[in-house]
Motif scaffolding. Sequence first.
Motif, PDB file in Angstrom:
ATOM      1  N   UNK A   1     170.812  15.268  55.805  1.00 11.68           N
ATOM      2  CA  UNK A   1     171.854  14.243  55.709  1.00 11.68           C
ATOM      3  C   UNK A   1     172.799  14.658  54.587  1.00 11.68           C
ATOM      4  N   UNK A   2     174.086  14.695  54.887  1.00  8.16           N
ATOM      5  CA  UNK A   2     175.063  15.233  53.944  1.00  8.16           C
ATOM      6  C   UNK A   2     175.781  14.126  53.177  1.00  8.16           C
ATOM      7  N   UNK A   3     176.160  14.448  51.951  1.00  4.55           N
ATOM      8  CA  UNK A   3     176.831  13.492  51.065  1.00  4.55           C
ATOM      9  C   UNK A   3     177.602  14.287  50.021  1.00  4.55           C
ATOM     10  N   UNK A   4     178.710  13.805  49.579  1.00  2.00           N
ATOM     11  CA  UNK A   4     179.515  14.348  48.484  1.00  2.00           C
ATOM     12  C   UNK A   4     180.987  14.089  48.798  1.00  2.00           C
ATOM     13  N   UNK A   5     181.780  13.666  47.810  1.00  2.00           N
ATOM     14  CA  UNK A   5     181.434  13.431  46.406  1.00  2.00           C
ATOM     15  C   UNK A   5     180.549  12.196  46.233  1.00  2.00           C
ATOM     16  N   UNK A   6     179.855  12.151  45.072  1.00  2.00           N
ATOM     17  CA  UNK A   6     178.853  11.124  44.862  1.00  2.00           C
ATOM     18  C   UNK A   6     179.471   9.730  44.866  1.00  2.00           C
ATOM     19  N   UNK A   7     178.977   8.892  45.758  1.00  2.00           N
ATOM     20  CA  UNK A   7     179.361   7.488  45.855  1.00  2.00           C
ATOM     21  C   UNK A   7     178.045   6.721  45.915  1.00  2.00           C
ATOM     22  N   UNK A   8     177.695   6.009  44.845  1.00  2.00           N
ATOM     23  CA  UNK A   8     176.365   5.418  44.745  1.00  2.00           C
ATOM     24  C   UNK A   8     176.083   4.420  45.860  1.00  2.00           C
ATOM     25  N   UNK A   9     177.068   3.644  46.272  1.00  2.00           N
ATOM     26  CA  UNK A   9     176.828   2.672  47.335  1.00  2.00           C
ATOM     27  C   UNK A   9     176.484   3.385  48.641  1.00  2.00           C
ATOM     28  N   UNK A  10     177.237   4.433  48.950  1.00  2.00           N
ATOM     29  CA  UNK A  10     176.985   5.206  50.172  1.00  2.00           C
ATOM     30  C   UNK A  10     175.658   5.940  50.056  1.00  2.00           C
ATOM     31  N   UNK A  11     175.401   6.519  48.896  1.00  2.00           N
ATOM     32  CA  UNK A  11     174.171   7.291  48.666  1.00  2.00           C
ATOM     33  C   UNK A  11     172.932   6.425  48.855  1.00  2.00           C
ATOM     34  N   UNK A  12     172.922   5.248  48.245  1.00  2.00           N
ATOM     35  CA  UNK A  12     171.768   4.353  48.374  1.00  2.00           C
ATOM     36  C   UNK A  12     171.604   3.865  49.807  1.00  2.00           C
ATOM     37  N   UNK A  13     172.721   3.616  50.482  1.00  2.00           N
ATOM     38  CA  UNK A  13     172.653   3.213  51.884  1.00  2.00           C
ATOM     39  C   UNK A  13     172.048   4.327  52.738  1.00  2.00           C
ATOM     40  N   UNK A  14     172.424   5.584  52.465  1.00  2.00           N
ATOM     41  CA  UNK A  14     171.860   6.706  53.217  1.00  2.00           C
ATOM     42  C   UNK A  14     170.362   6.855  52.958  1.00  2.00           C
ATOM     43  N   UNK A  15     169.939   6.693  51.699  1.00  2.00           N
ATOM     44  CA  UNK A  15     168.510   6.773  51.389  1.00  2.00           C
ATOM     45  C   UNK A  15     167.706   5.786  52.238  1.00  2.00           C
ATOM     46  N   UNK A  16     168.248   4.581  52.380  1.00  2.00           N
ATOM     47  CA  UNK A  16     167.556   3.554  53.147  1.00  2.00           C
ATOM     48  C   UNK A  16     167.712   3.766  54.649  1.00  2.00           C
ATOM     49  N   UNK A  17     168.922   4.008  55.096  1.00  2.00           N
ATOM     50  CA  UNK A  17     169.215   4.074  56.533  1.00  2.00           C
ATOM     51  C   UNK A  17     168.442   5.190  57.234  1.00  2.00           C
ATOM     52  N   UNK A  18     168.358   6.347  56.579  1.00  2.00           N
ATOM     53  CA  UNK A  18     167.746   7.512  57.227  1.00  2.00           C
ATOM     54  C   UNK A  18     166.304   7.757  56.782  1.00  2.00           C
ATOM     55  N   UNK A  19     165.755   6.836  56.010  1.00  2.00           N
ATOM     56  CA  UNK A  19     164.377   6.976  55.523  1.00  2.00           C
ATOM     57  C   UNK A  19     164.187   8.340  54.864  1.00  2.00           C
ATOM     58  N   UNK A  20     165.033   8.628  53.885  1.00  2.00           N
ATOM     59  CA  UNK A  20     165.070   9.931  53.230  1.00  2.00           C
ATOM     60  C   UNK A  20     163.774  10.182  52.468  1.00  2.00           C
ATOM     61  N   UNK A  21     163.219  11.385  52.633  1.00  2.00           N
ATOM     62  CA  UNK A  21     161.985  11.762  51.948  1.00  2.00           C
ATOM     63  C   UNK A  21     162.240  12.668  50.741  1.00  2.00           C
ATOM     64  N   UNK A  22     163.336  13.445  50.768  1.00  2.00           N
ATOM     65  CA  UNK A  22     163.651  14.395  49.707  1.00  2.00           C
ATOM     66  C   UNK A  22     165.143  14.328  49.388  1.00  2.00           C
ATOM     67  N   UNK A  23     165.460  14.347  48.109  1.00  2.00           N
ATOM     68  CA  UNK A  23     166.863  14.391  47.710  1.00  2.00           C
ATOM     69  C   UNK A  23     166.963  15.047  46.338  1.00  2.00           C
TER      70      UNK A  23
END
Length: 554
Positions: free
Chosen positions: A258-280
Motif C-alpha cells: 500500500x503506497x503513501x507519500x507525502x506524509x498525511x497523518x489522517x490518510x496514513x492512519x486510515x490506510x493502516x486501518x482500512x487495509x489491515x496493515x501488518x508492516x510499515x
Amino acid sequence: MERRWWSTLTVLDLLDGHVRDRGDACAVTDPTNLPELCGIDPEALTWRELDARVDDLAAQLRESGIGPGDVVAVLMPNSIALTATYFALWRLGAIAAPMPASYRRHELTRIVESASAVAVVTVNNLGDRVPSEEALSLIGELPSLRTVFTFGLPVPNGGRPLDAAPATAESLEAARRAHAALPRSVNDCITICWTSGTEAAPKGVPRCHGDWIAVGQAVQDGLETDPASVMLNPFPMVNMAGFATSLLPWLLGGGHLVLHHPLDMAVYLDQLQRYRVTHTSMPPAILTMLLQREDLRAAHDLSALRRVGSGGAPLPPGVVRDWQYSLGVEVLNFFGSNEGVCLLGAPSDTPDPMIRAEYLPNYGAPDRSWVTEVAERTSVRLVDLATGEQVTEVGGRGELRLQGPTIFAGYLAGTAASSPFDDDGYLCSGDIFELCGDNGEYLRFVDRSKEIIIRGGMNIAPAEIEGILIDHPAVADVAVVGYPDDVLGEKCCAVVVPATAAGVELEDLVDFLRAKEVASFKLPERIVTVDELPRNPIGKLQRRDIRSAIGKVG
C-alpha cells in the motif's frame, strides 16, 4: 559474482515469480488521496494486472525510443504508476534515475545533466505545480534530454501521456520480443539514486539487481514479510529508504504493498486501518507522537500491525519499549545510506527493545551470528580518523567502514570529487560509531562526520544552498547548518553576514531560493545574523562552532 555475494535472481525474476504463482492476489494499491495530489484516480492491482500495466508502459516507452542503457529520470509521487514505470524501464534494459517528487527544476536540471538522461517521466499536476512543464523547459537546454512522458490530467504542453490510451497489440508484441531477447544479468545497472553528501552537486549512486536484492534481503530477514503481509510505505520510493523498507521486501516476501507519500497523518492512519496493515515504517518522531496520542490510536483499529521499521534519527528506548509491551508492535532499528550501509536491529537478534533502540548489530563481531545472511558476507571496521587505526576496544569510537554485497561500486563518473573507499576497498561511511556490548557485538551511533542535514528523512547539502544564497545582494557570507526539531529531526538555519547595515530577513532568503526553483524542504526556516563566520586557516567553515553558537542564540 565470483565472491558469491549476490543472488542469481534479478528484480524482474522476483516480479515474474509472483505473477506466475499468485497472479490473482492483490499486489499494490494507490494512496487514497492520489486525486488531490496529482489528479490521478487511485487503483488496486493484482500481480497479473500489474504485469499487464508494466507490459503496456514498456511498449509505449519503447515505441518512443527508450531502449537498453538509456537513463530516464523519474519524478513522481508514490503510486502504481511509479511502481509500474520502474519495472517497464527495467524490462527494456533502461536505467531509472529516481528523485523525490518535491524536487523542482533546479534539482531536475542537475540530475538530468549528470546522468545524461534521455527522458523524464513525471506528472502533469502536483499540488500547485506543473512538473511536466518544468521538465519540458529543459529540452533544448540539456543536450541529452529529448522526451518528457506524463501521467495525470491532460495538459497541452508537449508531454507524451502514458495513460491516455493503451499500447497497440503490435507494440506490445514487439516489446515482449525485445524483452525476451535482451540478455539479463544481476550486474545490470537498474537505478541511479542521488545523495547530497557534503558536496553542492548531487552524487549519483548506480545500483544493479544484485546489490538491490542484497539490501532488500537484509531488511526482509528482519521484517519477515510473507504473502499474507500488508505493507504500508510512507517514504518516497526513490532511494534506500523507500526501496529497502518496502519495494524489495514486498518483492522478496510477497504480499500487498500500500503506497503513501507525502506524509498525511489522517490518510496514513486510515490506510493502516482500512487495509489491515501488518508492516510499515515511521520516523522516530511519529512513533513518539502516536504513542503519546491515545486518542488517535483509539480512533483507528491498528490491531493488525505487527512490525514497524524506523530510523533516520536515534530511537528513544522508552518509546520502542512501550510500542512492544503496551501496543504489541515490535520496532526495528534501521540504519542505512544510498551507498549501501545497511544495519538492522531486529527483534530476533535483540529481543530487548531498550537495547535494540540504542544499538545496532556489529556484523564484524567474533563468535556472533545474526538473523540476516548478509551479515556473514559483510566485513565491518571502525577506524579512528585521527590515527587511522582500527578500533578494537569496547568503548572506542571511529568511522564505520564496510565491505559486502550491499555496498555500491562507486559514484557515477563526474558526480563526486573523490572516491568513498579507503585503500583496502572499504566504504568510508562518514558516520561515527562507538563499539559497545560485552564483546563488541553492538555499535552505537554517535555523530556524522559529514555535514549533511537530514530534515524529515530528506538529505540537504549545505554547500548547495550556500552556493545559491551567496549571490543574494544582501549576503556577504553565509553558512547553512542544521538545528534540532522535535518532529522533523533537523531544520535548516541560515547563518548570515549581512552585506549592508540594513541587514537581511528570512523571507528575503526564502523568496530568493524559491525564485531559483529550489525544493521547499531545503528552504531555511530560521536566520541568525553574525559579524563573521568562523573558518579555519584554509578557509573551511567551522560548522560545529556555528551550530554551537546558534544554539546559544536560542
